[in-house]
Design a protein around this motif. Structure first.
Motif, PDB file in Angstrom:
ATOM      1  N   THR A 240     -31.777  18.449 -58.341  1.00  0.00           N
ATOM      2  CA  THR A 240     -30.668  19.392 -58.529  1.00  0.00           C
ATOM      3  C   THR A 240     -29.574  18.976 -57.566  1.00  0.00           C
ATOM      4  O   THR A 240     -29.814  18.896 -56.357  1.00  0.00           O
ATOM      5  CB  THR A 240     -31.094  20.849 -58.210  1.00  0.00           C
ATOM      6  OG1 THR A 240     -32.221  21.178 -59.009  1.00  0.00           O
ATOM      7  CG2 THR A 240     -29.969  21.828 -58.513  1.00  0.00           C
ATOM      8  N   GLY A 241     -28.401  18.694 -58.094  1.00  0.00           N
ATOM      9  CA  GLY A 241     -27.315  18.253 -57.218  1.00  0.00           C
ATOM     10  C   GLY A 241     -26.117  17.807 -58.021  1.00  0.00           C
ATOM     11  O   GLY A 241     -25.842  18.329 -59.103  1.00  0.00           O
ATOM     12  N   SER A 242     -25.434  16.784 -57.511  1.00  0.00           N
ATOM     13  CA  SER A 242     -24.172  16.357 -58.122  1.00  0.00           C
ATOM     14  C   SER A 242     -24.405  15.508 -59.369  1.00  0.00           C
ATOM     15  O   SER A 242     -25.474  14.900 -59.535  1.00  0.00           O
ATOM     16  CB  SER A 242     -23.364  15.539 -57.115  1.00  0.00           C
ATOM     17  OG  SER A 242     -24.063  14.348 -56.818  1.00  0.00           O
ATOM     18  N   MET A 266     -27.305  19.024 -63.109  1.00  0.00           N
ATOM     19  CA  MET A 266     -26.109  18.474 -62.471  1.00  0.00           C
ATOM     20  C   MET A 266     -24.919  19.430 -62.533  1.00  0.00           C
ATOM     21  O   MET A 266     -24.835  20.356 -61.755  1.00  0.00           O
ATOM     22  CB  MET A 266     -25.802  17.115 -63.076  1.00  0.00           C
ATOM     23  CG  MET A 266     -26.937  16.129 -62.830  1.00  0.00           C
ATOM     24  SD  MET A 266     -26.793  14.577 -63.717  1.00  0.00           S
ATOM     25  CE  MET A 266     -27.104  15.062 -65.405  1.00  0.00           C
ATOM     26  N   SER A 267     -24.008  19.227 -63.500  1.00  0.00           N
ATOM     27  CA  SER A 267     -22.818  20.078 -63.432  1.00  0.00           C
ATOM     28  C   SER A 267     -22.643  20.929 -64.676  1.00  0.00           C
ATOM     29  O   SER A 267     -22.949  20.522 -65.782  1.00  0.00           O
ATOM     30  CB  SER A 267     -21.575  19.245 -63.172  1.00  0.00           C
ATOM     31  OG  SER A 267     -21.353  18.349 -64.215  1.00  0.00           O
ATOM     32  N   GLY A 419     -21.884  19.870 -72.296  1.00  0.00           N
ATOM     33  CA  GLY A 419     -23.106  20.677 -72.267  1.00  0.00           C
ATOM     34  C   GLY A 419     -23.129  21.597 -71.053  1.00  0.00           C
ATOM     35  O   GLY A 419     -22.648  21.238 -69.974  1.00  0.00           O
ATOM     36  N   GLN A 420     -23.698  22.783 -71.224  1.00  0.00           N
ATOM     37  CA  GLN A 420     -23.656  23.828 -70.200  1.00  0.00           C
ATOM     38  C   GLN A 420     -25.031  24.434 -69.971  1.00  0.00           C
ATOM     39  O   GLN A 420     -25.867  24.459 -70.874  1.00  0.00           O
ATOM     40  CB  GLN A 420     -22.716  24.964 -70.669  1.00  0.00           C
ATOM     41  CG  GLN A 420     -21.310  24.521 -71.012  1.00  0.00           C
ATOM     42  CD  GLN A 420     -20.520  24.062 -69.798  1.00  0.00           C
ATOM     43  OE1 GLN A 420     -20.803  24.488 -68.658  1.00  0.00           O
ATOM     44  NE2 GLN A 420     -19.537  23.211 -70.012  1.00  0.00           N
ATOM     45  N   PHE A 470     -26.471  17.471 -71.661  1.00  0.00           N
ATOM     46  CA  PHE A 470     -25.730  16.715 -70.650  1.00  0.00           C
ATOM     47  C   PHE A 470     -24.260  17.166 -70.615  1.00  0.00           C
ATOM     48  O   PHE A 470     -23.685  17.383 -71.675  1.00  0.00           O
ATOM     49  CB  PHE A 470     -25.809  15.226 -71.004  1.00  0.00           C
ATOM     50  CG  PHE A 470     -25.153  14.347 -69.992  1.00  0.00           C
ATOM     51  CD1 PHE A 470     -25.842  13.916 -68.874  1.00  0.00           C
ATOM     52  CD2 PHE A 470     -23.818  13.980 -70.141  1.00  0.00           C
ATOM     53  CE1 PHE A 470     -25.222  13.116 -67.916  1.00  0.00           C
ATOM     54  CE2 PHE A 470     -23.195  13.186 -69.187  1.00  0.00           C
ATOM     55  CZ  PHE A 470     -23.902  12.756 -68.080  1.00  0.00           C
ATOM     56  N   PRO A 471     -23.635  17.284 -69.465  1.00  0.00           N
ATOM     57  CA  PRO A 471     -24.110  16.939 -68.124  1.00  0.00           C
ATOM     58  C   PRO A 471     -24.785  18.091 -67.378  1.00  0.00           C
ATOM     59  O   PRO A 471     -25.070  17.934 -66.198  1.00  0.00           O
ATOM     60  CB  PRO A 471     -22.822  16.540 -67.409  1.00  0.00           C
ATOM     61  CG  PRO A 471     -21.797  17.467 -67.989  1.00  0.00           C
ATOM     62  CD  PRO A 471     -22.199  17.644 -69.438  1.00  0.00           C
TER      63      PRO A 471
END
Ligand SMILES: NC(=O)C1=CN([C@@H]2O[C@H](COP(=O)(O)OP(=O)(O)OC[C@H]3O[C@@H](n4cnc5c(N)ncnc54)[C@H](O)[C@@H]3O)[C@@H](O)[C@H]2O)C=CC1
Ligand SMILES: O=C(O)CCC(=O)C(=O)O
Length: 526
Positions: A240-242, A266-267, A419-420, A470-471
């Motif tokens: 979990t991160g950038s 990610m984001s 993507g969310q 994605f993402p």
């Protein structure tokens, strides 16, 4: 419990000599004791060798023993007491109430996975008995179960020092599946990580498990993280991160001689759709509630409502007035690290400097280091559609309102979103027709669709999906929160005509484990 600055490799504690670092209190900018010694390739080698040696034993632990292990980890974390909370406060700038709540969530997560392990349906045992008389060809005895994938590399997240870190969801679900875990601790909260790591290490010992079930490494992210993902004994990755970090690790995993799955969160900018009837009936309340969700935890949630969509008009103006007033009075809050703070400031400056964007409000001025002033922007749907950079995540309390000419344009904008993790609908009964038209788009875009709530604050339960295309994540077929997460670390194995006494317990006649099984297509506990 004393924090020593050591890594935990199997049953031992070990000071790395590749780098030295200390945690920083973001609220004061001061470095905290002790000095941590970061490791490198040698520590990755040792942790992975131990994990591999533990794998065959750990994956075949009885359901009760594995469940008890998860519960012991939870109890040991609780037993650290207030030292854990005060250290996490100092390392993250997050307030006590938030961290106590997060500890409760972390313990609840471990205990929920213990229940799942005991219940056993995750094994997904299937038995298709032999049909020796079948014509024209007999059928063999075919049985299937799921087994653990192998040792898992887990990257602790900066923004949830407990629930998404050393003994967070990725670790809990990997343990539940029977996978040893090697954690790469986040450099922002090493003391918190060591405390939790020692609680896990003690549980491994007291539950009679092989030492390699758990290790905790620290060090330069790129070097140690890359070596860990590249190690042939690691069979899956939780991150979990950038977006940059996740993509880099996906690349490492894909280039291995044996590529492995990477589950990277990610984001996400988590669109919120303010539907016309909802705006007409409660614009002011929505404006206030939006700011509450946006500024919670300095906005450092991947579920943060980073984009709003609504039809332009007087109702939307009422929403903007209420949100602007609430946000204008919101105090600046300390962010997790100087790096995350700098990234927030530069993301906000980029939006503010865009000719297509208008700044609606900023929060109260900063009064200390690493503090962020919340930010609220607006742009037209036309401008948003013309500039893909406007949908880049600004991690923190920043949000962009897209003014759409009509409801149809909201769908057009939604279609252009990446993507969310979540999509939120603020809707009244009269909005149902428009929402029904939007839902197919939202199902394609997001992992969770919610109505009349706010996306921050994910429930840990059986039906949760904290994932998405994605993402938002690197693999939309799974979730990092909730019990379905166990599936990420399992794979099916089929046993054809294997002698009864060589079959695993879960597939033996008479169902000695008493688990749910599908026999000749029918689910039961036979
Ligand atoms: N989507 C989300 O849930 C979150 C997103 N973020 C985003 O990440 C930014 C930086 O925050 P961090 O938490 O430090 O995330 P990060 O992605 O920089 O680091 C996370 C972990 O991955 C490792 N790592 C990063 N890049 C790597 C690489 N190229 N190779 C190997 N290992 C690597 C780091 O050492 C760390 O342990 C934030 O400003 C924010 O934009 C941060 C936290 C949560
Ligand atoms: O909103 C939550 O509770 C979880 C958010 C999350 O997963 C994250 O920020 O990484």
């Amino acid at each position: 419990m004393t924090i020593t600055g050591e890594m935990l490799i199997g049953a031992s504690a070990h000071r790395g000599n590749q780098s030295e670092f200390r945690a920083v209190d973001p609220a004061t900018g001061e470095a905290l004791d002790p000095v941590f010694g970061g490791g490198g390739a040698a520590e990755v080698e040792r942790a992975c060798a131990l994990a591999w040696a533990a794998f065959d034993t750990f994956r075949e632990t009885g359901l009760e023993q594995r469940a008890a292990f998860l519960e012991t980890v939870a109890q040991n974390i609780l037993d650290i007491g207030d030292d854990l909370i005060t250290r996490a406060m100092a390392e993250t700038g997050l307030p006590r109430a938030r961290l106590e709540g997060e500890r409760g969530r972390t313990l609840g997560q471990l205990r929920l996975f213990a229940q799942v392990v005991r219940e056993g349906s995750w094994v997904e045992a299937r038995i298709d008995p032999a049909l020796p008389e079948r014509k024209p060809l007999p059928r063999a005895d075919i049985r299937q179960r799921h087994i653990a994938l192998g040792p898992v590399a887990v990257f602790g997240a900066s923004n949830f020092p407990l629930a998404f870190s050393v003994a967070g969801g990725d670790t809990a679900s990997a343990f539940a599946a029977g996978c040893p875990v090697v954690v790469k601790g986040h450099g922002a909260h090493p003391g918190t990580s060591e405390l939790v790591g020692r609680a896990v290490q003690a549980a491994v010992a007291s539950c009679g498990l092989p030492e390699g079930v758990f290790s905790l490494l620290f060090g330069n992210g790129r070097e140690i993280g890359t070596a860990l993902v590249a190690d042939p004994r690691i069979k899956a990755v939780g991150f979990t991160g950038s977006r940059g970090g996740g993509l880099a690790l996906m690349g490492v995993a894909a280039r291995r001689p044996e590529p492995i799955p990477v589950y990277a969160e990610m984001s996400s900018i988590n669109p919120v759709f303010l539907m016309p009837a909802a705006l007409a009936s409660r614009a002011e309340a929505l404006g206030k509630a939006f700011v509450g969700s946006l500024t919670m935890g300095a906005g450092q949630f991947c579920t943060n409502p980073g984009i709003l969509l609504a039809v332009d008009g007087p109702e939307l103006d009422r929403f903007v007035a209420a949100a602007t007033e609430a946000l204008g009075g919101s105090a600046a809050s300390t962010m997790l690290t100087p790096g995350i703070h700098a990234a927030f400031d530069s993301g906000v400056a980029k939006l503010a400097g865009s000719g297509a964007v208008t700044t609606l409000a900023r929060g109260l001025a900063c009064s200390g280091p690493n503090q962020a002033q919340a930010a609220f922007f607006t742009a037209t749907a036309e401008a948003f559609l013309a500039d893909t950079e406007l949908q880049e995540e600004v991690f923190g309390a920043a949000s962009l309102l897209i003014r759409c000419p009509d409801v149809a344009a909201m769908t057009v904008v939604a279609e252009r979103l990446e993507g969310q993790l979540t999509a939120t609908l603020q809707m009244d009964a009269a909005d149902k027709g428009a929402v029904a038209a939007l839902i197919p788009t939202l199902e394609r875009k997001a992992g969770r669709i919610l109505a009349n709530g706010w996306p921050t604050g994910v429930e840990v339960c059986h039906a949760m999906v904290h994932g998405g295309p994605f993402p938002a994540t690197s693999d939309p077929r799974s979730t990092s929160v909730g019990t379905l997460a166990i599936r990420r670390f399992l794979r099916p194995v089929c046993y054809q005509d294997i002698p009864a006494d060589l079959l695993p317990e879960s597939l033996r006649d008479g169902n000695p484990q008493g688990i749910w099984r599908r026999i000749d297509g029918t689910l039961g506990q036979e």
